[in-house]
Design a protein around this motif. Structure first.
Motif, short mmCIF file in Angstrom:
data_model
loop_
_atom_site.label_atom_id
_atom_site.label_comp_id
_atom_site.label_asym_id
_atom_site.label_seq_id
_atom_site.Cartn_x
_atom_site.Cartn_y
_atom_site.Cartn_z
N HIS A 75 0.88 -1.06 -0.02
CA HIS A 75 0.14 0.17 -0.06
C HIS A 75 0.83 1.10 0.05
CE1 HIS A 75 -3.61 -2.21 0.34
NE2 HIS A 75 -3.01 -2.92 1.28
N ARG A 76 0.43 2.34 -0.42
CA ARG A 76 0.84 3.65 -0.49
C ARG A 76 1.49 4.17 1.08
NH1 ARG A 76 -2.91 7.14 -4.45
NH2 ARG A 76 -4.50 6.11 -3.03
N GLY A 77 2.27 4.79 1.02
CA GLY A 77 2.56 5.45 2.34
C GLY A 77 3.09 6.62 2.09
N VAL A 78 3.43 7.42 3.27
CA VAL A 78 4.01 8.83 3.07
C VAL A 78 4.30 9.24 4.52
CG1 VAL A 78 2.03 10.20 2.73
CG2 VAL A 78 4.23 11.26 2.17
N ALA A 79 5.53 9.83 4.83
CA ALA A 79 5.70 10.55 6.11
C ALA A 79 5.67 11.89 5.88
CB ALA A 79 7.25 9.95 6.67
N VAL A 80 4.93 12.72 6.89
CA VAL A 80 5.02 14.15 6.72
C VAL A 80 5.25 14.77 8.08
CG1 VAL A 80 3.46 16.06 6.17
CG2 VAL A 80 3.00 13.77 5.09
N PRO A 81 5.94 15.63 7.96
CA PRO A 81 6.52 16.15 9.53
C PRO A 81 5.16 17.19 9.80
CG PRO A 81 7.73 17.42 7.53
CD PRO A 81 7.17 16.13 6.96
N ALA A 82 4.95 17.07 11.15
CA ALA A 82 3.72 18.06 11.31
C ALA A 82 3.83 18.18 12.85
CB ALA A 82 2.61 17.58 10.64
N ASP A 83 3.85 19.53 13.24
CA ASP A 83 3.31 19.73 14.82
C ASP A 83 1.83 19.83 14.90
OD1 ASP A 83 2.99 20.89 17.38
OD2 ASP A 83 4.66 21.93 17.42
N THR A 84 1.32 19.00 15.60
CA THR A 84 -0.33 19.09 15.31
C THR A 84 -0.91 20.11 16.14
OG1 THR A 84 -0.41 17.45 17.18
CG2 THR A 84 -0.63 16.48 14.75
N ALA A 85 -0.20 20.89 16.95
CA ALA A 85 -0.67 22.18 17.48
C ALA A 85 -0.59 23.39 16.74
CB ALA A 85 0.23 22.35 18.89
N ASP A 86 -0.10 23.12 15.50
CA ASP A 86 0.23 24.35 14.56
C ASP A 86 -0.88 23.91 13.54
OD1 ASP A 86 0.82 26.19 12.50
OD2 ASP A 86 2.92 26.09 13.11
N PRO A 87 -1.81 25.21 13.40
CA PRO A 87 -2.88 24.88 12.32
C PRO A 87 -2.16 24.79 10.97
CG PRO A 87 -3.18 27.13 13.36
CD PRO A 87 -1.95 26.21 14.23
N ASP A 88 -1.28 25.74 10.64
CA ASP A 88 -0.75 25.63 9.18
C ASP A 88 -0.07 24.02 8.96
OD1 ASP A 88 -1.65 28.24 8.88
OD2 ASP A 88 0.15 29.03 9.70
N GLN A 89 0.50 23.56 10.11
CA GLN A 89 1.13 22.39 9.92
C GLN A 89 0.16 21.18 9.73
OE1 GLN A 89 5.00 21.50 11.82
NE2 GLN A 89 4.98 23.54 12.62
N VAL A 90 -0.92 21.37 10.34
CA VAL A 90 -1.91 20.11 10.38
C VAL A 90 -2.70 20.49 8.73
CG1 VAL A 90 -4.14 19.93 11.05
CG2 VAL A 90 -2.57 20.33 12.78
N GLN A 91 -2.68 21.48 8.49
CA GLN A 91 -3.34 21.71 7.09
C GLN A 91 -2.52 21.00 5.98
OE1 GLN A 91 -5.33 25.39 5.97
NE2 GLN A 91 -4.82 25.08 3.81
N ARG A 92 -1.08 21.21 6.12
CA ARG A 92 -0.20 20.57 5.39
C ARG A 92 -0.23 19.07 5.42
NH1 ARG A 92 3.10 25.09 6.72
NH2 ARG A 92 4.41 23.69 8.07
N LEU A 93 -0.39 18.71 6.56
CA LEU A 93 -0.63 17.16 6.52
C LEU A 93 -1.70 16.80 5.68
CD1 LEU A 93 0.21 14.60 8.19
CD2 LEU A 93 -1.17 15.54 10.08
N PHE A 94 -2.69 17.41 6.14
CA PHE A 94 -3.99 16.94 5.47
C PHE A 94 -4.00 17.27 3.86
CE2 PHE A 94 -5.24 16.44 9.81
CZ PHE A 94 -6.50 15.66 9.59
#
Length: 242
Positions: free
Chosen positions: A52-71
Motif C-alpha cells: 500500500h501507499r505510504g508517506v511520512a509528513v512532518p507536522a506539529d499538530t498544535a500548529d494549524p498551518d502544519q496540520v493543514q499541510r499534513l491533510f
C-alpha cells in the motif's frame, strides 16, 4: 473505495503499530511525525512492503498551518477516509503542585488542541464519510494522582470531544470513537522520566502486565473498519483491567 488514513504520531509506539496494522488491513497511510524522520520513514517502508501507499509528513499538530499541510499531503493519495488522532506527550511525572506552566500548556496544546485541529480538518474533508479514532487514556477516569493529573484531565476532555463529535458528525456519515489505553510499553514513559514504569506498575494491573502497542492497534483498526459500522461515540478501554 481506497482507504486513506492519517495517523498522527505515527513514527513510534501505538502510532507506528497502528500504521502497520492498517496497511495490513488495506489502508494507504499518511504517517505524521514531529521529530524522528528516520523512524517515520521506517514505518512507511513497512506500509509499502504490505502493498500500500505510504508517506511520512512532518507536522506539529498544535500548529494549524502544519496540520493543514499534513491533510493536504493525504489528499494527494485520494479522499480522506480515516484519522487516528494519536500524537501526544506527557510531562515529567510528579506532584500536581510542582507542575510547570510551560509543561501544562504544551500538554494541552498537543493532546487537546492538536486533536481538535486534526478532527476539524477531517470533518471538512471527509465528504464521502469516514471514521475518526481518538487515542485517549485510562488516566481520564483514574486521575493519575501523583503522576500527571493535568494529562488525565486533558484525556477526559478527549473523551468528551469524542462523544460530542460523534453526535455532530453522524449525519455526515462520519463515525468518531476513542480508545483508552492503560500502561502500554512505549517510550512515552522514558520521556516522562519513568522508563521502567511498565514493569514497576505491573503489580497494580489486574492482568499483571503492561500492554503492547499492537494490542491497542488492533482495537483502532477495528474501530476504523467495517465491523464497527454501527459504533460511534464509544470509548474502548484497553487497560488490562485498570
Amino acid at each position: 473505495m481506497t482507504s486513506v488514513t492519517i495517523v498522527t504520531g505515527g513514527g513510534r509506539g501505538i502510532g507506528a503499530a497502528t500504521a502497520r496494522r492498517l496497511a495490513a488491513a488495506g489502508h494507504d497511510v499518511v504517517v505524521g511525525y514531529r521529530n524522528d524522520q528516520a523512524a517515520a520513514e521506517a514505518v512507511v517502508a513497512d506500509v509499502r512492503a504490505a502493498g500500500h501507499r505510504g508517506v511520512a509528513v512532518p507536522a506539529d499538530t498544535a500548529d494549524p498551518d502544519q496540520v493543514q499541510r499534513l491533510f493536504d499531503a493525504a489528499a494527494d493519495l485520494g479522499p480522506l477516509t480515516g484519522l487516528v488522532n494519536n500524537a501526544g506527550i506527557t510531562s515529567p511525572i510528579g506532584p500536581f503542585a510542582d507542575l510547570r506552566v510551560d509543561d501544562l500548556r504544551r500538554v494541552v496544546d498537543v493532546n487537546l488542541v492538536g486533536y481538535v485541529l486534526c478532527a476539524q480538518q477531517a470533518a471538512r474533508r471527509m465528504t464521502r464519510g469516514g471514521a475518526i479514532v481518538n487515542v485517549s487514556s485510562a488516566a481520564a477516569t483514574l486521575g493519575s494522582p501523583g503522576e500527571y493529573v493535568h494529562y488525565a484531565a486533558v484525556k477526559a476532555a478527549t473523551d468528551t470531544l469524542t462523544v460530542g463529535l460523534a453526535k455532530e458528525l453522524a449525519p455526515h456519515g462520519i463515525r468518531v470513537n476513542a480508545v483508552a489505553p492503560g500502561i502500554i510499553r512505549t517510550d512515552i514513559h522514558a520521556l516522562s522520566g519513568a522508563p521502567d514504569r511498565p514493569d514497576t506498575a505491573a503489580g497494580r494491573i489486574p492482568l499483571g502486565r503492561a500492554g503492547e502497542p499492537d494490542e491497542v492497534a488492533g482495537a483502532i483498526a477495528f474501530l476504523l473498519g467495517p465491523d464497527a459500522s454501527y459504533t460511534t461515540g464509544a470509548v474502548l478501554r484497553i487497560a488490562g483491567g485498570l
